[in-house]
Design a protein around this motif. Structure first.
Motif, mmCIF file in Angstrom:
data_model
loop_
_atom_site.group_PDB
_atom_site.id
_atom_site.type_symbol
_atom_site.label_atom_id
_atom_site.label_comp_id
_atom_site.label_asym_id
_atom_site.label_seq_id
_atom_site.Cartn_x
_atom_site.Cartn_y
_atom_site.Cartn_z
ATOM 1 N N PHE A 41 33.770 28.493 34.803
ATOM 2 C CA PHE A 41 34.311 29.889 35.337
ATOM 3 C C PHE A 41 35.943 29.514 36.027
ATOM 4 C CE2 PHE A 41 29.738 31.083 36.052
ATOM 5 C CZ PHE A 41 29.894 31.960 35.299
ATOM 6 N N PHE A 42 35.946 28.504 36.439
ATOM 7 C CA PHE A 42 37.308 28.079 37.088
ATOM 8 C C PHE A 42 38.309 27.863 36.019
ATOM 9 C CE2 PHE A 42 40.467 24.711 38.187
ATOM 10 C CZ PHE A 42 41.055 25.158 38.975
ATOM 11 N N LEU A 43 38.196 27.415 34.780
ATOM 12 C CA LEU A 43 39.001 26.926 33.771
ATOM 13 C C LEU A 43 39.080 28.309 33.218
ATOM 14 C CD1 LEU A 43 37.547 23.772 32.105
ATOM 15 C CD2 LEU A 43 39.405 24.008 33.532
ATOM 16 N N ARG A 44 38.516 29.314 33.135
ATOM 17 C CA ARG A 44 38.684 30.523 32.467
ATOM 18 C C ARG A 44 39.685 31.455 33.408
ATOM 19 N NH1 ARG A 44 34.888 28.406 30.090
ATOM 20 N NH2 ARG A 44 34.160 28.910 28.026
ATOM 21 N N GLN A 45 39.230 31.426 34.590
ATOM 22 C CA GLN A 45 40.035 32.219 35.481
ATOM 23 C C GLN A 45 41.427 31.484 35.832
ATOM 24 O OE1 GLN A 45 38.826 34.864 36.561
ATOM 25 N NE2 GLN A 45 39.384 35.334 39.114
ATOM 26 N N PHE A 46 41.473 30.250 35.609
ATOM 27 C CA PHE A 46 42.889 29.546 35.762
ATOM 28 C C PHE A 46 43.738 29.996 34.786
ATOM 29 C CE2 PHE A 46 45.828 26.248 34.768
ATOM 30 C CZ PHE A 46 46.424 26.018 36.273
ATOM 31 N N ALA A 47 42.914 29.892 33.428
ATOM 32 C CA ALA A 47 43.758 30.364 32.270
ATOM 33 C C ALA A 47 44.499 31.797 32.379
ATOM 34 C CB ALA A 47 42.959 29.969 30.893
ATOM 35 N N VAL A 48 43.381 32.496 32.617
ATOM 36 C CA VAL A 48 43.846 34.034 32.858
ATOM 37 C C VAL A 48 44.871 34.387 33.832
ATOM 38 C CG1 VAL A 48 42.714 36.380 33.625
ATOM 39 C CG2 VAL A 48 41.611 34.896 31.929
ATOM 40 N N GLY A 49 44.517 33.555 34.946
ATOM 41 C CA GLY A 49 45.654 33.665 36.063
ATOM 42 C C GLY A 49 47.004 33.296 35.740
ATOM 43 N N PHE A 50 47.097 32.061 35.060
ATOM 44 C CA PHE A 50 48.270 31.645 34.439
ATOM 45 C C PHE A 50 49.032 32.514 33.783
ATOM 46 C CE2 PHE A 50 50.755 28.986 31.595
ATOM 47 C CZ PHE A 50 51.876 28.318 32.300
ATOM 48 N N VAL A 51 48.139 33.056 32.582
ATOM 49 C CA VAL A 51 48.647 34.035 31.546
ATOM 50 C C VAL A 51 49.129 35.233 32.561
ATOM 51 C CG1 VAL A 51 48.202 35.666 29.743
ATOM 52 C CG2 VAL A 51 47.515 33.507 29.679
ATOM 53 N N GLY A 52 48.310 35.768 33.370
ATOM 54 C CA GLY A 52 48.898 36.854 34.144
ATOM 55 C C GLY A 52 50.226 36.771 34.867
ATOM 56 N N ILE A 53 50.188 35.670 35.524
ATOM 57 C CA ILE A 53 51.562 35.357 36.205
ATOM 58 C C ILE A 53 52.822 35.244 35.368
ATOM 59 C CG2 ILE A 53 52.656 33.453 37.444
ATOM 60 C CD1 ILE A 53 50.013 32.757 38.684
ATOM 61 N N PHE A 54 52.495 34.910 34.096
ATOM 62 C CA PHE A 54 53.678 34.640 33.198
ATOM 63 C C PHE A 54 53.951 36.052 32.652
ATOM 64 C CE2 PHE A 54 54.841 34.731 28.610
ATOM 65 C CZ PHE A 54 55.954 33.918 28.789
ATOM 66 N N ILE A 55 52.934 37.038 32.700
ATOM 67 C CA ILE A 55 53.230 38.317 32.137
ATOM 68 C C ILE A 55 53.950 39.212 32.988
ATOM 69 C CG2 ILE A 55 51.944 40.587 31.810
ATOM 70 C CD1 ILE A 55 49.853 39.105 30.372
ATOM 71 N N MET A 56 53.595 38.924 34.559
ATOM 72 C CA MET A 56 54.565 39.475 35.677
ATOM 73 C C MET A 56 55.885 39.057 35.695
ATOM 74 S SD MET A 56 52.011 39.734 38.980
ATOM 75 C CE MET A 56 51.929 37.800 39.130
ATOM 76 N N GLU A 122 40.261 48.899 31.754
ATOM 77 C CA GLU A 122 41.095 48.452 32.794
ATOM 78 C C GLU A 122 42.603 48.339 32.467
ATOM 79 O OE1 GLU A 122 40.304 47.048 35.512
ATOM 80 O OE2 GLU A 122 38.259 46.724 35.271
ATOM 81 N N PHE A 123 42.872 48.247 31.156
ATOM 82 C CA PHE A 123 44.269 48.610 30.726
ATOM 83 C C PHE A 123 44.595 50.178 30.618
ATOM 84 C CE2 PHE A 123 43.217 44.458 29.289
ATOM 85 C CZ PHE A 123 44.038 43.772 29.535
ATOM 86 N N PHE A 124 43.527 50.916 30.315
ATOM 87 C CA PHE A 124 43.828 52.477 30.343
ATOM 88 C C PHE A 124 44.196 53.029 31.892
ATOM 89 C CE2 PHE A 124 41.975 56.545 30.984
ATOM 90 C CZ PHE A 124 42.869 57.264 30.154
ATOM 91 N N LYS A 125 43.758 52.253 32.877
ATOM 92 C CA LYS A 125 44.059 52.812 34.127
ATOM 93 C C LYS A 125 45.510 52.695 34.232
ATOM 94 C CE LYS A 125 41.179 50.351 36.583
ATOM 95 N NZ LYS A 125 40.346 49.585 37.468
ATOM 96 N N SER A 373 40.046 40.925 32.161
ATOM 97 C CA SER A 373 40.703 42.112 31.933
ATOM 98 C C SER A 373 41.241 42.991 33.145
ATOM 99 C CB SER A 373 39.679 43.081 31.266
ATOM 100 O OG SER A 373 39.158 42.658 30.173
ATOM 101 N N SER A 374 40.533 42.731 34.249
ATOM 102 C CA SER A 374 40.960 43.174 35.463
ATOM 103 C C SER A 374 42.629 42.538 35.731
ATOM 104 C CB SER A 374 40.059 43.159 36.574
ATOM 105 O OG SER A 374 40.560 43.567 37.873
ATOM 106 N N ILE A 375 42.531 41.182 35.894
ATOM 107 C CA ILE A 375 43.563 40.399 36.157
ATOM 108 C C ILE A 375 44.578 40.641 35.527
ATOM 109 C CG2 ILE A 375 44.314 38.227 36.760
ATOM 110 C CD1 ILE A 375 41.739 37.265 37.700
ATOM 111 N N LEU A 376 44.477 40.596 34.243
ATOM 112 C CA LEU A 376 45.604 40.916 33.070
ATOM 113 C C LEU A 376 46.153 42.308 33.270
ATOM 114 C CD1 LEU A 376 44.253 39.027 30.057
ATOM 115 C CD2 LEU A 376 45.967 38.000 31.505
ATOM 116 N N ALA A 377 45.281 43.256 33.270
ATOM 117 C CA ALA A 377 45.810 44.574 33.454
ATOM 118 C C ALA A 377 46.513 44.877 34.836
ATOM 119 C CB ALA A 377 44.812 45.699 33.467
#
Length: 395
Positions: A41-56, A122-125, A373-377
């Motif tokens: 779970f950590f590796l997946r959350q880390f990857a998503v978090g990293f991508v999310g930070i880059f998107i921001m 999540e993205f629809f919101k 999905s929640s984090i990326l959105a």
């Protein structure tokens, strides 16, 4: 043009980092039960978090007013893409095979693309907030109107919302997301210029719709009854005995999840039992890394930890609302207000749910719950807020 609100950016990074830490600590039982890797779970959350930070960060560098396609600005192109893309995805996913859209709990909620699963709602919101902000700016104003005129102006939005309710509450069986969208619609319509009378009538209509949504689904009735069983003694103690006897429910299933959640919070005490030392995550409290992440954090970090996280969340919401209030562009103003409302409602609904103040709704805690999905959105939404922060004087 002003500078990007770096304080909001870094505050969101802190929350994402906290979510990463607890994606390693809290799913201990799930890792053992399914024989996953310790870092699954950590590796997946880390990857998503990293991508999310880059998107921001990437979105924050874009000029929201720059013309992109025809007369549409970059901000509008991103917003319309989110709204129409996610809306279409929620429709199409109902017709896709189970290999692409697995059935979970009798509903199709995620589109699986290889190792990645995305939840369009999540993205629809975020897209819904943009559409309301963009459209309300063109349709509504603060001039006084008759109630009938307001209803005519807002009728198309009711149709869109009704379709969203069907796709989310009926097909996906996710009433919690509909509640968040309804509250966001009410808030934005109010600040866009509708009257207090209309606000009251629309709020009453929303309560009635939620009531019918509950009584028409057996699993929602059971969930409501289990919540009422937990709280009825306290509430009914203030009512006359004759009325209390009528409202009292007996024989309903005890909400063991809520019991374990409250016990976890109580066990954490003031300072917590220490990071990684929680016991209720060991099979007592299922999905502790998603819907009950705050209970898991409360056990390990105690009241102090939850208090600090709440302060950071409040600070994030404060920065968003400050950006909204300082923007002269009405679309940007309403969009920031909408994103702030979504984060506020999600945090409150989850917090109230795990403490049995309200029934559990299955709403993810912003930035903290495990789930891409929640984090990326949210990162897309925050990135768009950072875009418009350059148009606001925050000094």
């Amino acid at each position: 043009m002003y500078e990007v609100d770096s304080r909001l950016f870094y505050a969101c990074i802190v929350l994402i980092a906290i979510g990463m830490v607890f994606s390693l600590s809290l799913p201990a039982f799930t890792v053992l039960y399914y024989d996953y890797s310790s870092y699954h779970f950590f590796l997946r959350q880390f990857a998503v978090g990293f991508v999310g930070i880059f998107i921001m960060w990437k979105l924050s560098q874009i000029d929201p007013d720059k013309r992109c396609i025809g007369s549409l600005t970059t901000f509008e192109v991103i917003g319309f893409t989110l709204f129409f893309g996610s809306f279409l995805a929620m429709i199409v996913m109902q017709f896709l095979p189970a290999s692409l859209v697995p059935v979970t709990g009798g509903a199709k909620r995620w589109i699986r693309l290889g190792p990645i699963s995305l939840s369009p709602v999540e993205f629809f919101k975020i897209g819904f907030v943009f559409f309301l902000a963009w459209s309300f700016t063109r349709k509504l104003d603060h001039n006084k109107k008759r109630l009938k005129d307001e209803f005519v102006l807002l009728f198309p939005y009711f149709i869109i919302f009704a379709i969203a309710v069907f796709l989310i509450a009926i097909l996906q069986k996710d009433l919690g997301q509909v509640v968040v969208l309804a509250l966001t619609l009410i808030v934005l319509a109010t600040f866009a210029g509708t009257s207090k009378r209309f606000f009251g009538l629309f709020g009453l209509a929303g309560v009635i719709l939620v009531f019918f949504a509950i009584i028409t689904q057996e699993h929602r009735i059971r969930r409501f009854q289990s919540w009422w069983v937990t709280n009825q003694d306290f509430v009914l103690s203030f009512l006359p005995a004759s009325m209390a006897d009528i409202l009292r429910v007996s024989g309903a299933e005890e909400p063991y999840q809520i019991g374990h959640s409250l016990n976890a919070i109580y066990h954490g005490g003031f300072f917590g039992v220490g990071l990684g030392n929680g016991t209720f995550k060991l099979g007592f409290l299922s999905e502790v890394h998603t819907d009950f992440v705050l209970a898991g954090i409360a056990e390990e970090l105690g009241f102090i930890g939850i208090f600090c996280i709440t302060l950071i969340m409040i600070y994030v919401i404060f920065r968003i609302l400050k950006i909204s209030s300082r923007n002269k562009n009405r679309v940007y103003h309403l969009f920031g207000l909408g994103v702030g409302t979504i984060i506020t409602m999600a945090f409150l609904i989850n917090s109230y749910g795990i403490t049995s103040i309200t029934p559990i709704k299955g709403i993810a805690v912003p930035f903290l719950s495990y789930g891409g999905s929640s984090i990326l959105a949210l990162c897309v939404g925050i990135g768009m807020v950072l875009m418009i922060s350059k148009k606001a004087d925050l000094s």
